[in-house]
Design a protein around this motif. Structure first.
Motif, mmCIF file in Angstrom:
data_model
loop_
_atom_site.group_PDB
_atom_site.id
_atom_site.type_symbol
_atom_site.label_atom_id
_atom_site.label_comp_id
_atom_site.label_asym_id
_atom_site.label_seq_id
_atom_site.Cartn_x
_atom_site.Cartn_y
_atom_site.Cartn_z
ATOM 1 N N ALA A 322 0.813 -1.212 0.000
ATOM 2 C CA ALA A 322 0.000 0.000 0.000
ATOM 3 C C ALA A 322 0.847 1.263 0.000
ATOM 4 O O ALA A 322 0.353 2.342 -0.331
ATOM 5 C CB ALA A 322 -0.935 0.001 1.213
ATOM 6 N N ALA A 323 2.133 1.149 0.367
ATOM 7 C CA ALA A 323 3.006 2.322 0.366
ATOM 8 C C ALA A 323 3.428 2.714 -1.040
ATOM 9 O O ALA A 323 3.934 3.817 -1.246
ATOM 10 C CB ALA A 323 4.253 2.039 1.215
ATOM 11 N N PHE A 324 3.248 1.824 -2.007
ATOM 12 C CA PHE A 324 3.647 2.076 -3.378
ATOM 13 C C PHE A 324 2.429 2.028 -4.296
ATOM 14 O O PHE A 324 1.343 1.599 -3.900
ATOM 15 C CB PHE A 324 4.691 1.045 -3.830
ATOM 16 C CG PHE A 324 5.991 1.129 -3.083
ATOM 17 C CD1 PHE A 324 6.996 1.972 -3.522
ATOM 18 C CD2 PHE A 324 6.201 0.387 -1.935
ATOM 19 C CE1 PHE A 324 8.197 2.071 -2.836
ATOM 20 C CE2 PHE A 324 7.401 0.472 -1.237
ATOM 21 C CZ PHE A 324 8.400 1.312 -1.688
ATOM 22 N N GLY A 325 2.636 2.448 -5.519
ATOM 23 C CA GLY A 325 1.580 2.373 -6.516
ATOM 24 C C GLY A 325 1.538 1.009 -7.168
ATOM 25 O O GLY A 325 2.236 0.073 -6.758
ATOM 26 N N PRO A 326 0.752 0.868 -8.212
ATOM 27 C CA PRO A 326 0.685 -0.392 -8.953
ATOM 28 C C PRO A 326 1.989 -0.627 -9.719
ATOM 29 O O PRO A 326 2.834 0.264 -9.836
ATOM 30 C CB PRO A 326 -0.476 -0.165 -9.914
ATOM 31 C CG PRO A 326 -0.478 1.319 -10.130
ATOM 32 C CD PRO A 326 -0.084 1.920 -8.814
ATOM 33 N N LYS A 327 2.147 -1.827 -10.243
ATOM 34 C CA LYS A 327 3.314 -2.110 -11.067
ATOM 35 C C LYS A 327 3.172 -1.416 -12.413
ATOM 36 O O LYS A 327 2.115 -1.428 -13.032
ATOM 37 C CB LYS A 327 3.477 -3.614 -11.273
ATOM 38 C CG LYS A 327 3.947 -4.354 -10.028
ATOM 39 C CD LYS A 327 4.193 -5.822 -10.321
ATOM 40 C CE LYS A 327 4.713 -6.539 -9.075
ATOM 41 N NZ LYS A 327 4.971 -7.977 -9.332
ATOM 42 N N GLY A 328 4.271 -0.825 -12.874
ATOM 43 C CA GLY A 328 4.289 -0.194 -14.175
ATOM 44 C C GLY A 328 4.759 -1.166 -15.240
ATOM 45 O O GLY A 328 4.942 -2.361 -14.996
#
Length: 412
Positions: A322-328
């Motif tokens: 949750a600390a990061f965004g989705p995978k690019g």
């Protein structure tokens, strides 16, 4: 992944709920842990006992004095230009990069460590040093960059260094595992027949043709209460759902891009402008909700103006995730404020990039990582800035449309 790609109830009673859902999502901001705090804990554990990377001395005995305004180690001859498929890179001194001495590099280092989870062959040899430097000072990190990397100004093949910066984010939507009670707009997994025809059914056909509806039967991940927010989810390419389960419990999951119907993308904002609505002054999700509230009988017409449709896959969302965004597109999680989407024909994935952009939404001079792409991100000096998750990120993303310059940082 950022895409430029919902079906909608037509009854007036359904459209009255659209405005409230935006405010309801604000409460979810309290659920998001600090990505910086989580990253510090993870990195500290990983790097326990490591030492900092030895750096070359700032100057050698008997060396010629460094010219004023040029960093130590940055005064030598420059390498020749590099040509990529869609861009030309011109070597420059570090002194050309605006704000290089002021950036808080720690945040960017988190994104760089993520890129090192799937590095390309050019950057893989540096990843051990990048990881060790995550506990170094900003000055040590800057000195290492100057010693190990060469900045190149990114230009078009025609020689222009000026480009465009836009922004995207990860929306948060209320949802239910079962339809009803106002939750009527489905979020779909990819249909089994998606590859049988290209392009697949358009957005209008998905809503109206029995063949398309049959292909999506049972493919629902969840139902959302607002068609405009589902359209935003389709455009951003990923998001989070605060889902009410059948037993009444709630949990937050991520829905990530899984594919599209490969129909052309059409801007809903442009369609509204063509209908005589004028330029939208508020962020497009808010302004479009207001328009839908006032024009419930035309909501489906508005949605059908964009034939692109996005399909998703559900992913669990741990506290760390949750600390990061989705995978690019690089295959690593995006870091808010430090990841950008680029045209990979101009800048390869995993490349550290110096970004400079000044405009009404934001003044940015910072280190970012090229970790994603999007169907609208085309050209040499073109980037989409990942603003983060939730309402505040969405407000920023909706306002960013401003001039851009980029410098690719390449190993010497």
């Amino acid at each position: 992944m950022n895409t430029s790609s919902s079906s909608a109830p037509s009854a007036s009673s359904k459209s009255k709920a659209m405005i409230g859902s935006w405010k309801a999502a604000a409460s979810l901001k309290r659920l998001r842990p600090s990505w910086r705090k989580v990253s510090i804990i993870a990195i500290a554990g990983f790097l326990a006992g490591c030492t900092s990377v030895p750096l070359p001395p700032a100057s050698m005995p008997g060396a010629a004095p460094v010219p004023a305004g040029v960093r130590p180690g940055d005064a030598g001859p420059l390498p020749p230009p590099r040509l990529l498929g869609k861009s030309r890179w011109i070597a420059v001194h570090w002194s050309e990069l605006p704000g290089f001495e002021e950036d808080s590099l720690f945040e960017a280092w988190n994104a760089w460590i993520k890129s090192c989870e799937r590095p390309g062959p050019v950057f893989a040899p540096l990843c051990g040093e990048v990881r060790r430097l995550s506990i170094a000072s900003a000055q040590e990190q800057r000195d290492w960059m100057v010693a190990r990397l060469q900045p190149y100004r990114v230009e078009s093949l025609q020689g222009s260094a000026d480009g465009l910066l836009t922004s995207y984010y990860e929306p948060v939507l209320r949802a239910s595992r079962r339809p009803g009670g106002g939750y009527e707009v489905p979020v779909y997994r990819t249909p089994a027949t998606l590859g049988n025809r290209k392009p697949w059914f358009s957005r209008q056909e998905i809503d109206t043709l029995p063949e398309a509806r049959a292909a999506l039967q049972g493919r629902e991940i969840a139902w959302v209460d607002n068609p405009v927010e589902v359209m935003s989810l389709h455009i951003q390419g990923s998001g989070r759902l605060n889902i009410t389960e059948p037993d009444g419990s709630q949990r937050v999951v991520r829905v990530a891009y899984a594919g599209s119907n490969e129909q052309p993308f059409r801007s809903v904002t442009q369609w509204l402008f063509e209908q005589g609505e004028g330029k939208m002054l508020a962020p497009w999700v808010e302004s479009t909700k207001v328009w839908a509230y006032k024009n419930p009988q035309r909501v489906q017409q508005m949605l059908w103006s964009n034939p692109r449709y996005t399909f998703f896959q559900e992913q669990p969302l741990s506290e760390f995730d949750a600390a990061f965004g989705p995978k690019g597109a690089q295959g690593v999680p995006l870091t808010p404020g430090r990841s950008i989407a680029v045209d990979p024909g101009s800048i390869p994935y995993g490349t550290p990039v110096w970004l400079a952009s000044r405009g009404g939404a934001a003044n940015l001079q910072k280190l970012v990582l090229a970790q994603d792409t999007g169907s609208a991100i085309v050209g040499a000096v073109r980037a989409d800035y990942f603003a983060g998750t939730g309402i505040d990120a969405g407000l920023l993303a909706s306002r960013v449309n401003q001039p851009l310059r980029l410098w690719a940082l390449w190993p010497k």
